[in-house]
Design an enzyme around this catalytic site. Structure first.
Site, mmCIF file in Angstrom:
data_model
loop_
_atom_site.group_PDB
_atom_site.id
_atom_site.type_symbol
_atom_site.label_atom_id
_atom_site.label_comp_id
_atom_site.label_asym_id
_atom_site.label_seq_id
_atom_site.Cartn_x
_atom_site.Cartn_y
_atom_site.Cartn_z
ATOM 1 N N ASP A 37 1.023 -10.247 1.112
ATOM 2 C CA ASP A 37 0.881 -8.843 1.491
ATOM 3 C C ASP A 37 1.887 -8.517 2.597
ATOM 4 O O ASP A 37 2.643 -9.390 3.045
ATOM 5 C CB ASP A 37 -0.561 -8.585 1.970
ATOM 6 C CG ASP A 37 -0.929 -7.102 2.020
ATOM 7 O OD1 ASP A 37 -0.103 -6.251 1.622
ATOM 8 O OD2 ASP A 37 -2.047 -6.790 2.470
ATOM 9 N N HIS B 244 0.822 -1.221 0.000
ATOM 10 C CA HIS B 244 0.000 0.000 0.000
ATOM 11 C C HIS B 244 0.847 1.258 0.000
ATOM 12 O O HIS B 244 1.938 1.303 0.566
ATOM 13 C CB HIS B 244 -1.019 -0.007 1.147
ATOM 14 C CG HIS B 244 -0.426 0.074 2.525
ATOM 15 N ND1 HIS B 244 -0.141 1.265 3.142
ATOM 16 C CD2 HIS B 244 -0.103 -0.900 3.408
ATOM 17 C CE1 HIS B 244 0.340 1.033 4.352
ATOM 18 N NE2 HIS B 244 0.380 -0.269 4.540
ATOM 19 N N GLU C 168 -5.065 1.909 2.599
ATOM 20 C CA GLU C 168 -5.017 0.782 3.525
ATOM 21 C C GLU C 168 -5.088 1.238 4.978
ATOM 22 O O GLU C 168 -5.700 0.572 5.814
ATOM 23 C CB GLU C 168 -3.735 -0.037 3.293
ATOM 24 C CG GLU C 168 -3.663 -1.351 4.064
ATOM 25 C CD GLU C 168 -3.094 -1.222 5.470
ATOM 26 O OE1 GLU C 168 -3.202 -2.196 6.251
ATOM 27 O OE2 GLU C 168 -2.547 -0.148 5.799
ATOM 28 N N GLU C 169 -4.456 2.354 5.284
ATOM 29 C CA GLU C 169 -4.413 2.821 6.671
ATOM 30 C C GLU C 169 -5.775 3.287 7.190
ATOM 31 O O GLU C 169 -5.949 3.485 8.387
ATOM 32 C CB GLU C 169 -3.387 3.957 6.821
ATOM 33 C CG GLU C 169 -1.939 3.557 6.516
ATOM 34 C CD GLU C 169 -1.342 2.582 7.527
ATOM 35 O OE1 GLU C 169 -2.061 2.211 8.480
ATOM 36 O OE2 GLU C 169 -0.188 2.174 7.349
ATOM 37 N N ASP D 169 6.407 0.721 6.501
ATOM 38 C CA ASP D 169 4.947 0.550 6.392
ATOM 39 C C ASP D 169 4.388 1.554 5.398
ATOM 40 O O ASP D 169 3.944 2.615 5.787
ATOM 41 C CB ASP D 169 4.306 0.718 7.772
ATOM 42 C CG ASP D 169 2.804 0.488 7.749
ATOM 43 O OD1 ASP D 169 2.335 -0.265 6.880
ATOM 44 O OD2 ASP D 169 2.102 1.070 8.596
ATOM 45 N N HIS E 280 4.415 2.711 13.005
ATOM 46 C CA HIS E 280 3.430 3.748 13.353
ATOM 47 C C HIS E 280 3.940 4.657 14.462
ATOM 48 O O HIS E 280 3.168 5.438 15.024
ATOM 49 C CB HIS E 280 2.081 3.134 13.785
ATOM 50 C CG HIS E 280 1.262 2.633 12.649
ATOM 51 N ND1 HIS E 280 -0.091 2.449 12.725
ATOM 52 C CD2 HIS E 280 1.597 2.267 11.387
ATOM 53 C CE1 HIS E 280 -0.561 1.994 11.576
ATOM 54 N NE2 HIS E 280 0.461 1.871 10.752
ATOM 55 N N ASP F 159 -0.290 4.500 0.933
ATOM 56 C CA ASP F 159 -0.536 5.516 1.954
ATOM 57 C C ASP F 159 0.192 5.200 3.251
ATOM 58 O O ASP F 159 0.597 4.071 3.507
ATOM 59 C CB ASP F 159 -2.034 5.683 2.205
ATOM 60 C CG ASP F 159 -2.692 4.424 2.730
ATOM 61 O OD1 ASP F 159 -2.295 3.319 2.298
ATOM 62 O OD2 ASP F 159 -3.610 4.538 3.564
#
Length: 529
Positions: free
Chosen positions: A243, A149, A216-217, A182, A489, A151
């Protein structure tokens, strides 16, 4: 005479009791000894990782991964450009669309062969996501799919970053920035690997898709879900999906000798629950015995003091430790090799750490608490939001029922805002094509690593693909050392230049390894891995 008989009877009874005690004691010691011997033999011989490591794989004419220094510098430069674009998703309605358009332009510029090759079909989905299809030469082979992903979550430099979060600044061989782990490292590495393969004249035997979601986030409702709808219309079924998710853990699992590549075979379920209390407003000078805030605080406290039940061993987490058992030293090796005996004990140990507790149970986290508008006004409304990650052995409904009974107060309203059950568990035995291909690719590149199945405690776009395949795996060879999981994160998200180069090489080999028609028979005498 009567007295003598009585004494003899008593002695006989005592003798019988002593005899029974000895028999029971002997039997108990014998059972313990048998269990100990069985556990010891199992400890010395137990290695569920053998399987295909001893198998002779189908010979393929794989293209060698050999890139020069200039290409290395170029791929790092392009990756840094990707990190500098702030493709932040804050909510389903708050996406940085300007950055997403800029990222689209970067991809087309960075990977010209991918976007111009007659072998690759490409379309933009939901304005900002990307779907690539690379047809295979052998139409009998079921295609697979690689996901990543675009984003990222928000980042604030004032939180204590060593480098601005969208600077891609290099410090001691590490590239710092939001998205480095990420998940832009996978986005860029997948396309970079395909670019190199196409330049070298590669044409796959087994067709494959690449799906790059843009939201995705914030649940992937636009990107991943629309990609899935498109594939369903075309009647696509997939051999497997790979994934993001888990990684290579080095020094993270206490007592484990050497690094471990953990391939996610499932994800925990998810629930966001709202707790609310409504009361008549009033003046703070005449408070009732319990305010809306006090009632809600009590409910929240009960949830925190009464965690969800410990469920270690009832989900796929047991397989993780069994696959790693032979890499522990004694006495942990003895315990890990005999979870049939020590599962409960290990579960109690794991729940003591905030890092391993999520593998043991459904976790409960109070993330928001809102009440009050003025210092001297009793609030009429108080609300809290609880985020739960649901263990594989539970369902969403079971968790909601437990919350209701734990809160135990009719004045507290319990509402489900959003949620879903844990994801199905994908196969990981010797006949599991996707798992074994990923495992082979990891061991070819990192022979010092132990491979094990695991469970993702977070959620990914792959959960939207369950109608297209039963085999969904969550892994990239991003290396995590002590302190690195907190960067996910968090602040100072980073990846080493060497590790990013390793990701490119991993996907370069993975795509080619998928061209085998079938898995080898296990337990051959030839060591090919």
């Amino acid at each position: 005479m009567h007295g003598q008989k009585k004494i003899m009877t008593e002695r006989s009874g005592n003798f019988n009791i002593m005899k029974l005690v000895k028999v029971v004691s002997f039997s108990f010691v014998f059972v313990i000894l048998v269990l100990f011997v069985a556990a010891t033999v199992r400890t010395l011989t137990f290695d569920v990782n053998a399987g295909l490591q001893l198998a002779q794989w189908e010979k393929t004419n794989n293209i060698g991964y050999d890139i020069n220094q200039h290409q290395k510098q170029e791929l790092i430069s392009v990756f840094k450009d990707a990190i500098r674009i702030p493709t932040v998703s804050t909510s389903t309605t708050q996406l940085n669309t300007t950055a997403l358009r800029e990222f689209d332009n970067l991809l087309r510029k960075a990977f010209p062969t991918v976007f111009s090759s007659h072998l690759v079909q490409h379309e933009v989905v939901a304005n900002y996501s990307h779907l690539f299809w690379v047809p295979g030469n052998d139409l009998a082979l079921v295609p697979y799919m690689l996901l990543a992903h675009i984003d990222v979550v928000p980042a604030n430099e004032n939180d204590g970053w060593d480098a601005p979060p969208f600077s891609a600044k290099e410090i001691n061989g590490f590239i710092y920035g939001r998205g480095t782990i990420d998940n832009k490292q996978s986005v860029m590495a997948i396309l970079q690997a395909l670019e190199y393969l196409l330049i070298r004249g590669y044409s796959p035997q087994r067709g494959f898709f690449i799906g790059l979601g843009h939201d995705e986030e914030v649940h992937g409702f636009q990107g991943a879900m629309n990609i899935v709808r498109l594939l369903k219309k075309k009647g696509v079924q997939l051999a497997f999906v790979l994934d993001e998710g888990l990684a290579v853990l080095d020094g993270i699992i206490s007592g484990l000798q050497g690094p471990a590549a953990i391939i996610g075979i499932s994800e925990k379920g998810h629930a966001t629950v709202k707790l609310s209390v409504s009361m008549a407003p009033g003046h703070s000078s005449m408070p009732p015995r319990e305010t809306s805030i006090g009632i809600l605080a009590g409910a929240v406290k009960r949830l925190e003091e009464n965690p969800m039940p410990r469920l270690f061993g009832e989900g796929p987490e047991r397989g993780t430790f069994e696959h790693l058992a032979h890499k522990f030293g004694l006495p942990l090796k003895f315990v890990m090799s005999n979870l049939w005996l020590f599962s409960s004990i290990l579960g109690r140990v794991l729940e003591r750490s905030v890092i391993t507790n999520p593998f043991v149970r459904t976790t409960t986290a109070v993330t928001m608490f809102n009440a009050g508008v003025k210092i001297n006004v009793l609030p009429s409304q108080a609300e809290a939001f609880v985020n739960l990650r649901i263990h594989s052995a539970q369902t969403l409904q079971q968790v909601l029922d437990l919350i209701q009974s734990t809160v135990g107060d009719e004045r507290v309203k319990v509402e489900l805002v959003h949620g879903f059950d844990p994801l199905p568990i994908s196969s990981y035995d010797e006949s599991s094509f996707g798992f074994q291909i990923i495992k082979k690719t990891v061991l070819d590149q990192f022979p010092q690593v132990t491979v094990a199945p695991g469970i993702c405690i977070g959620n990914t776009d792959s959960r939207h693909y369950t109608d297209l395949t039963k085999n969904i795996y969550r892994f990239s060879p991003t290396w995590f050392k002590p302190g690195d999981p907190q960067r996910f994160h968090g602040i100072n998200e980073r990846i080493s230049k060497q590790n990013y180069e390793e990701l490119v090489e991993f996907y370069f080999h993975l795509i080619q390894n998928c061209d085998v028609k079938e898995l080898p028979s296990p337990h051959s005498a030839v060591h090919e891995l």
